[in-house]
Design a protein around this motif. Structure first.
Motif, short mmCIF file in Angstrom:
data_model
loop_
_atom_site.label_atom_id
_atom_site.label_comp_id
_atom_site.label_asym_id
_atom_site.label_seq_id
_atom_site.Cartn_x
_atom_site.Cartn_y
_atom_site.Cartn_z
N GLU A 124 4.44 -30.67 2.06
CA GLU A 124 3.56 -29.52 2.29
C GLU A 124 3.84 -28.36 1.34
O GLU A 124 3.31 -27.26 1.54
CB GLU A 124 3.74 -29.03 3.73
CG GLU A 124 3.30 -30.03 4.77
CD GLU A 124 3.80 -29.71 6.18
OE1 GLU A 124 3.29 -30.31 7.12
OE2 GLU A 124 4.70 -28.86 6.32
N ASP A 258 -0.84 -34.10 -7.78
CA ASP A 258 -1.16 -33.27 -6.62
C ASP A 258 -1.44 -34.12 -5.38
O ASP A 258 -1.92 -35.24 -5.48
CB ASP A 258 -2.41 -32.42 -6.90
CG ASP A 258 -2.09 -31.22 -7.77
OD1 ASP A 258 -0.88 -30.96 -7.98
OD2 ASP A 258 -3.03 -30.56 -8.23
N ARG A 261 -5.14 -32.62 -1.09
CA ARG A 261 -5.58 -31.37 -0.46
C ARG A 261 -4.84 -30.13 -0.94
O ARG A 261 -5.20 -29.03 -0.55
CB ARG A 261 -5.49 -31.50 1.07
CG ARG A 261 -6.56 -32.41 1.64
CD ARG A 261 -6.51 -32.46 3.14
NE ARG A 261 -5.40 -33.27 3.61
CZ ARG A 261 -4.86 -33.16 4.82
NH1 ARG A 261 -5.30 -32.24 5.64
NH2 ARG A 261 -3.88 -33.95 5.18
N TRP A 262 -3.79 -30.30 -1.71
CA TRP A 262 -3.12 -29.11 -2.24
C TRP A 262 -2.31 -29.47 -3.48
O TRP A 262 -2.02 -30.62 -3.75
CB TRP A 262 -2.24 -28.42 -1.20
CG TRP A 262 -1.22 -29.30 -0.55
CD1 TRP A 262 0.00 -29.63 -1.04
CD2 TRP A 262 -1.35 -29.98 0.72
NE1 TRP A 262 0.64 -30.48 -0.15
CE2 TRP A 262 -0.16 -30.70 0.92
CE3 TRP A 262 -2.34 -30.04 1.70
CZ2 TRP A 262 0.06 -31.48 2.06
CZ3 TRP A 262 -2.12 -30.81 2.82
CH2 TRP A 262 -0.94 -31.51 3.00
N SER A 263 -1.97 -28.43 -4.23
CA SER A 263 -1.21 -28.62 -5.47
C SER A 263 0.27 -28.87 -5.15
O SER A 263 0.80 -28.32 -4.19
CB SER A 263 -1.36 -27.37 -6.32
OG SER A 263 -0.37 -27.37 -7.34
N TRP B 95 -3.57 -15.87 2.35
CA TRP B 95 -3.56 -17.13 1.60
C TRP B 95 -3.54 -16.86 0.09
O TRP B 95 -2.70 -17.41 -0.64
CB TRP B 95 -4.80 -17.96 1.98
CG TRP B 95 -5.02 -19.16 1.12
CD1 TRP B 95 -4.30 -20.31 1.14
CD2 TRP B 95 -6.01 -19.31 0.09
NE1 TRP B 95 -4.79 -21.19 0.20
CE2 TRP B 95 -5.83 -20.60 -0.45
CE3 TRP B 95 -7.03 -18.49 -0.40
CZ2 TRP B 95 -6.64 -21.09 -1.48
CZ3 TRP B 95 -7.83 -18.98 -1.43
CH2 TRP B 95 -7.63 -20.25 -1.96
N VAL B 100 -0.72 -18.56 -2.21
CA VAL B 100 -1.01 -19.17 -3.52
C VAL B 100 -0.56 -18.27 -4.68
O VAL B 100 -0.05 -18.74 -5.69
CB VAL B 100 -2.51 -19.50 -3.64
CG1 VAL B 100 -2.81 -20.18 -4.97
CG2 VAL B 100 -2.94 -20.41 -2.48
N ASP B 109 -7.99 -24.02 -6.30
CA ASP B 109 -8.02 -24.55 -4.93
C ASP B 109 -9.43 -24.47 -4.34
O ASP B 109 -9.88 -25.40 -3.67
CB ASP B 109 -7.06 -23.76 -4.03
CG ASP B 109 -5.67 -24.39 -3.99
OD1 ASP B 109 -5.47 -25.38 -4.71
OD2 ASP B 109 -4.81 -23.90 -3.25
N ARG B 113 -10.36 -28.26 -3.82
CA ARG B 113 -9.92 -28.76 -2.51
C ARG B 113 -11.04 -28.56 -1.49
O ARG B 113 -11.33 -27.42 -1.12
CB ARG B 113 -8.68 -28.01 -2.03
CG ARG B 113 -7.72 -27.66 -3.13
CD ARG B 113 -6.62 -28.68 -3.28
NE ARG B 113 -5.84 -28.36 -4.46
CZ ARG B 113 -5.33 -29.27 -5.28
NH1 ARG B 113 -5.52 -30.55 -5.04
NH2 ARG B 113 -4.65 -28.91 -6.34
N VAL B 116 -10.59 -26.12 1.37
CA VAL B 116 -10.63 -24.72 0.94
C VAL B 116 -12.06 -24.31 0.61
O VAL B 116 -12.51 -23.21 0.97
CB VAL B 116 -9.70 -24.48 -0.27
CG1 VAL B 116 -9.72 -23.04 -0.70
CG2 VAL B 116 -8.28 -24.92 0.04
N LEU B 167 -7.57 -29.57 7.60
CA LEU B 167 -6.32 -29.16 6.96
C LEU B 167 -5.09 -29.71 7.64
O LEU B 167 -4.02 -29.77 7.03
CB LEU B 167 -6.29 -27.61 6.87
CG LEU B 167 -5.42 -26.80 7.81
CD1 LEU B 167 -4.23 -26.29 6.98
CD2 LEU B 167 -6.14 -25.57 8.35
#
Lengths: 303, 201
Positions: A124, A258, A261-263, B95, B100, B109, B113, B116, B167
């Motif tokens: 995460e 990645d 859903r996220w980097s 966020w 970020v 993002d 994503r 997002v 998420l």
């Protein structure tokens, strides 16, 4: 026996309990010289590296992913006291010379319990530094006797539905299972941990015994182990079963691949408060010595 | 219910704004002082987001509660909606700025994503609603056009719930409860909408 891998932090850097109970200011150091670290201590020249300052015992034991006890980070600390750890029996089976039911003592008794300060990187994109106590998995494997032809090690977490709210809610297909290739399992970095900061393993962290694989995302380091199976086939792993697109068998820490859903390029070190800057994530979580295990493999394909 | 309504009647609507602001500031203060656990950034981000969803559910519930339970929250509906918007804004700012942290990564993002992207889309839909949540705008746009514009609440609410569902990791009940609640609250409006359409035809 053991001590094949040397901490880049020395035992002298481990904070005494009296200090960590209300600590924040200790700066850990980077030991210099392979093989010298454990005996050299602070006399050796070392580069202070604040990024390797271990997290507090409180951070490590109140911010956990242990979905058997709920999905919020604070849930395991609240609910894991229900886990029954006595008696504890670990089934060792598959391609081993000495299959059977082992106690923790049967499995690791007689080995030196080492202290190892490892970076811990969650999938995460947060991270901690944790001083584990435990033994190398390689020693445990030698004790049970791995047969020729075995190529993988599979692990399984205990299931106690009456004590585990997350199991009753079917958050995942329990029991939680994980696995390693045999050469990964035998790598000197890979350990079976039984404690943190010299304390017995807290239940929310995977009592009484868990895996620690510091160059892989945290979910590979399976907790509260009740089964170890040697096999010649890649074993199923829980997050891969839940979502194969997002979680592969290898799950090496890799800033260049990645999560869908996220980097994964950066991470937030836990413990730095509201205004902590993110830091770059390191390939293999900074443990470059494992790179040779994956020579010739496309780590984008085998994520 | 009459008694509850009588209790609510003298409460001025500005108390909703004050309570919302105090709540947001209190959570931020907890985050600063260690009261939100080991990772205050994640905690604050999630708390603001969830409060926004809860207020959206409450705002959507005002009409059905009035119609079916005779509980009258209509007077507070605008304040609830605007407060929900401010929690979405706070959620977005935590966020972007604290989590970020870099503008390029924020943009990446949003574009890359999907969870997002839909969260941002929901946020964008709420902006014109927040800007027109005043009597002057209602007069200016005319009641019918204003009402039509504010139907954007419905897709925004669904996007917000989907954002939450998308998420989490594993099978989790809580986001599905929000999505179900929101869809159910929208469904209570279907007979009315059908009647309206028939009346117009």
């Amino acid at each position: 026996m053991a001590h094949r891998w040397t901490n880049d932090l020395t035992p002298a850097d481990v904070t005494p309990k009296e200090v960590w109970l209300n600590r924040r200011q200790i700066v850990a150091g980077l030991g210099v010289g392979i093989g010298a670290g454990a005996i050299a201590g602070p006399g050796l020249a070392y580069t202070p590296d604040p990024s390797l300052e271990p997290n507090t015992f409180e951070d490590i034991t109140t911010y956990n992913n242990f979905y058997e006890f709920g999905t919020a980070k604070e849930d395991p600390a609240k609910n894991a006291h229900l886990l029954q750890t006595e008696p504890w029996s670990i089934t060792v089976n598959g391609m081993v010379d000495n299959p059977g039911e082992y106690t923790v003592e049967d499995l690791i008794g007689g080995f030196d319990i080492e202290e190892r300060i490892y970076r811990f990187r969650c999938v995460e994109a947060w991270s901690m530094v944790i001083p584990w106590n435990g033994v190398e998995l390689a020693d445990v494997l030698d004790r049970v006797g791995v047969q020729d032809g075995a190529r993988y090690v599979a692990f399984e977490t205990v299931v106690q539905p009456e004590n585990m709210i997350g199991v009753r809610r079917r958050v995942l297909d329990f029991p939680y299972v994980e696995g390693l290739r045999l050469d990964e399992a035998r790598h000197p970095l890979t350990m079976m941990a039984t404690g943190i900061y010299g304390e017995p393993m807290p239940k929310q962290n995977g009592a009484p015994i868990r895996l620690v694989v510091p160059w892989k995302y945290g979910f590979k380091s399976i907790k509260s182990i009740v089964r170890i199976t040697l096999t010649d086939e890649e074993p199923p792993t829980s997050w891969n079963k839940a979502n194969a697109r997002e979680y592969g068998f290898y799950s090496n820490v890799n800033p260049n691949v990645d999560h869908p859903r996220w980097s994964q390029a950066t991470e937030r070190r836990i413990g730095g408060g509201l205004f902590q800057r993110r830091q770059p994530t390191l390939m293999f979580n900074g443990y470059d010595e494992v790179a040779s295990l994956y020579e010739g493999m496309d780590l984008t394909e085998f994520y | 219910m009459q008694r509850v309504n009588a209790l609510l009647r003298p409460i001025p609507t500005w108390t909703v704004y004050v309570a919302g602001a105090a709540w947001a500031v209190w959570l931020f203060y907890l985050g600063l002082t260690g009261g939100l656990g080991a990772d205050p950034v994640e905690a604050l981000e999630h708390r603001y987001g969830k409060i926004a969803l809860q207020l959206i559910v409450l705002g959507l519930a005002a009409t059905p509660l009035c119609r079916f339970a005779r509980l009258n929250l209509m007077k507070f509906r605008r304040a609830i909606g605007v407060t929900a918007f401010f929690f979405v804004l706070a959620h977005f700012l935590v966020w972007a700025l604290l989590d970020v942290q870099t503008l390029s990564a924020v943009w990446a993002d949003i574009v890359k994503r999907p969870y997002v992207t839909i969260g941002m889309a929901g946020f964008a839909l709420l902006i014109p609603l927040a800007l027109t949540s005043n009597d002057w705008s209602v007069r200016r746009l005319g009641a019918m056009a204003w009402r039509k514009l504010h139907w954007l609440t419905y897709p925004a609410a669904v996007l917000g719930a989907l954002h939450y569902v998308w998420l989490v990791k594993g099978f989790q009940i809580e986001p599905l409860i929000y999505l179900t609640l929101i869809l159910a609250l929208l469904a209570t409006r279907l007979p009315q909408a059908r009647k309206r359409r028939r009346a117009m035809a």
